[in-house]
Design a protein around this motif. Structure first.
Motif, mmCIF file in Angstrom:
data_model
loop_
_atom_site.group_PDB
_atom_site.id
_atom_site.type_symbol
_atom_site.label_atom_id
_atom_site.label_comp_id
_atom_site.label_asym_id
_atom_site.label_seq_id
_atom_site.Cartn_x
_atom_site.Cartn_y
_atom_site.Cartn_z
ATOM 1 N N ALA A 1 9.907 10.531 7.003
ATOM 2 C CA ALA A 1 9.851 11.001 5.615
ATOM 3 C C ALA A 1 11.246 11.240 5.049
ATOM 4 C CB ALA A 1 9.036 12.285 5.523
ATOM 5 N N ASP A 2 12.168 11.687 5.908
ATOM 6 C CA ASP A 2 13.540 11.953 5.453
ATOM 7 C C ASP A 2 14.400 10.694 5.432
ATOM 8 O OD1 ASP A 2 12.861 14.607 5.181
ATOM 9 O OD2 ASP A 2 13.843 15.252 7.048
ATOM 10 N N GLY A 3 13.851 9.580 5.915
ATOM 11 C CA GLY A 3 14.612 8.336 5.929
ATOM 12 C C GLY A 3 15.547 8.209 7.126
ATOM 13 N N ASP A 4 15.418 9.098 8.093
ATOM 14 C CA ASP A 4 16.272 9.050 9.280
ATOM 15 C C ASP A 4 15.743 8.085 10.335
ATOM 16 O OD1 ASP A 4 17.891 10.997 8.144
ATOM 17 O OD2 ASP A 4 16.770 12.644 9.078
ATOM 18 N N SER B 1 7.061 16.688 19.045
ATOM 19 C CA SER B 1 7.647 15.349 18.944
ATOM 20 C C SER B 1 6.962 14.565 17.834
ATOM 21 C CB SER B 1 7.504 14.627 20.285
ATOM 22 O OG SER B 1 7.909 13.284 20.163
ATOM 23 N N TRP B 2 5.642 14.632 17.802
ATOM 24 C CA TRP B 2 4.868 13.950 16.767
ATOM 25 C C TRP B 2 5.315 14.407 15.380
ATOM 26 C CZ3 TRP B 2 1.447 15.357 12.882
ATOM 27 C CH2 TRP B 2 0.539 14.388 12.441
ATOM 28 N N LEU B 3 5.444 15.706 15.216
ATOM 29 C CA LEU B 3 5.839 16.254 13.919
ATOM 30 C C LEU B 3 7.273 15.868 13.551
ATOM 31 C CD1 LEU B 3 4.211 19.748 14.368
ATOM 32 C CD2 LEU B 3 3.628 18.113 12.551
ATOM 33 N N LEU B 4 8.169 15.940 14.506
ATOM 34 C CA LEU B 4 9.570 15.613 14.231
ATOM 35 C C LEU B 4 9.756 14.134 13.900
ATOM 36 C CD1 LEU B 4 11.246 17.874 16.907
ATOM 37 C CD2 LEU B 4 11.318 18.173 14.418
ATOM 38 N N ILE B 5 8.981 13.277 14.552
ATOM 39 C CA ILE B 5 9.032 11.847 14.220
ATOM 40 C C ILE B 5 8.558 11.637 12.793
ATOM 41 C CG2 ILE B 5 7.953 9.598 14.677
ATOM 42 C CD1 ILE B 5 8.118 10.339 17.691
ATOM 43 N N PRO C 1 0.839 -1.202 0.000
ATOM 44 C CA PRO C 1 0.000 0.000 0.000
ATOM 45 C C PRO C 1 0.876 1.255 0.000
ATOM 46 C CG PRO C 1 0.114 -0.926 2.195
ATOM 47 C CD PRO C 1 0.855 -1.869 1.286
ATOM 48 N N ILE C 2 0.288 2.332 -0.423
ATOM 49 C CA ILE C 2 0.976 3.618 -0.356
ATOM 50 C C ILE C 2 0.930 4.070 1.095
ATOM 51 C CG2 ILE C 2 0.884 6.034 -1.047
ATOM 52 C CD1 ILE C 2 -0.416 5.105 -3.657
ATOM 53 N N SER C 3 2.073 4.482 1.624
ATOM 54 C CA SER C 3 2.135 4.932 3.009
ATOM 55 C C SER C 3 1.603 6.356 3.104
ATOM 56 C CB SER C 3 3.571 4.882 3.524
ATOM 57 O OG SER C 3 3.668 5.542 4.760
ATOM 58 N N PHE C 4 0.456 6.493 3.769
ATOM 59 C CA PHE C 4 -0.103 7.824 3.969
ATOM 60 C C PHE C 4 0.847 8.687 4.778
ATOM 61 C CE2 PHE C 4 -2.403 10.815 6.683
ATOM 62 C CZ PHE C 4 -2.967 11.623 5.711
ATOM 63 N N ALA C 5 1.458 8.086 5.805
ATOM 64 C CA ALA C 5 2.362 8.843 6.675
ATOM 65 C C ALA C 5 3.517 9.424 5.880
ATOM 66 C CB ALA C 5 2.879 7.949 7.796
ATOM 67 N N ALA C 6 4.107 8.611 5.026
ATOM 68 C CA ALA C 6 5.233 9.092 4.224
ATOM 69 C C ALA C 6 4.780 10.171 3.245
ATOM 70 C CB ALA C 6 5.869 7.934 3.475
ATOM 71 N N ARG C 7 3.645 9.954 2.615
ATOM 72 C CA ARG C 7 3.114 10.952 1.680
ATOM 73 C C ARG C 7 2.776 12.248 2.392
ATOM 74 N NH1 ARG C 7 3.241 10.507 -3.820
ATOM 75 N NH2 ARG C 7 2.997 8.332 -4.358
ATOM 76 N N PHE C 8 2.102 12.131 3.523
ATOM 77 C CA PHE C 8 1.681 13.323 4.244
ATOM 78 C C PHE C 8 2.877 14.126 4.729
ATOM 79 C CE2 PHE C 8 0.465 15.433 8.266
ATOM 80 C CZ PHE C 8 -0.379 16.382 7.719
ATOM 81 N N ALA C 9 3.874 13.459 5.302
ATOM 82 C CA ALA C 9 5.039 14.162 5.847
ATOM 83 C C ALA C 9 5.867 14.826 4.757
ATOM 84 C CB ALA C 9 5.898 13.202 6.665
#
Length: 180
Positions: free
Chosen positions: A91-94, A82-86, A16-24
């Motif tokens: 999204a940055d692959g870190d 914290s939520w946003l930074l995670i 599936p397409i990751s919503f979290a990755a797309r959104f971030a």
């Protein structure tokens, strides 16, 4: 952004397409991040400046309430950032999704209800405005979590009602206070 976050599943892929990755990686996330950062800056500026003057003019329960609610506001803002930074780290692959989920579970975040009106009435208007904006921002973030994870923390109407009852009656209902 990591390659897996950018990659769309092929037609024959079951991924599936990751919503979290797309959104971030979206403009909407960047706007949400900027909004939260601005709220943190406004809150810090207020509490370090005019808020000190406002709190110095308060006495008794109002002074205690100011200290308590400004601490709660700061804690809520730390959870939001914290939520946003995670999200950004994933999204940055870190950070992997698994690591992010472990971090989210550590914080056990939930939307703490805003203070009752009687409490807010004791506080300066600017602080109550900051509290309201932070609460709305937290609800938005929980809705985003809920849209992608079936077991995401959600605002609890029961927790809110219990909090309001405790604020109104103390730890026990009035009918039980006088009984041993």
């Amino acid at each position: 952004m990591s390659e897996s976050a950018r990659r769309l599943p092929s037609e024959d892929s079951a991924d599936p397409i990751s919503f979290a990755a797309r959104f971030a990686s979206s403009n909407a996330f960047n706007l949400l991040f900027a909004e939260a950062t601005q709220l943190v800056e406004k809150t810090a500026a207020y509490l370090d400046g005019p808020g000190r003057v406002d709190s110095a003019g308060l006495r008794g329960i109002a002074a205690l309430t100011f200290a308590q609610e400004s601490t709660r506001l700061s804690t809520r803002l730390m959870r939001l950032m914290s939520w946003l930074l995670i999200r950004r780290a994933v999204a940055d692959g870190d950070m992997t999704e698994v690591e992010a989920e472990q971090q989210r579970r550590k914080s056990e975040s939930y939307a703490e209800p805003p203070p009752p009106d009687e409490t807010l009435a004791l506080l300066p208007d600017y602080l109550t405005d900051l509290i309201a904006v932070a609460a709305r921002l937290e609800i938005r973030m929980l809705h985003i979590d809920a849209s992608e994870m079936p077991d995401a923390p959600r605002p609890s109407p029961v927790r809110r009602d219990l909090t309001l009852l405790k604020a109104a009656f103390g730890s026990r209902p009035a009918s039980l206070r006088d009984k041993p």
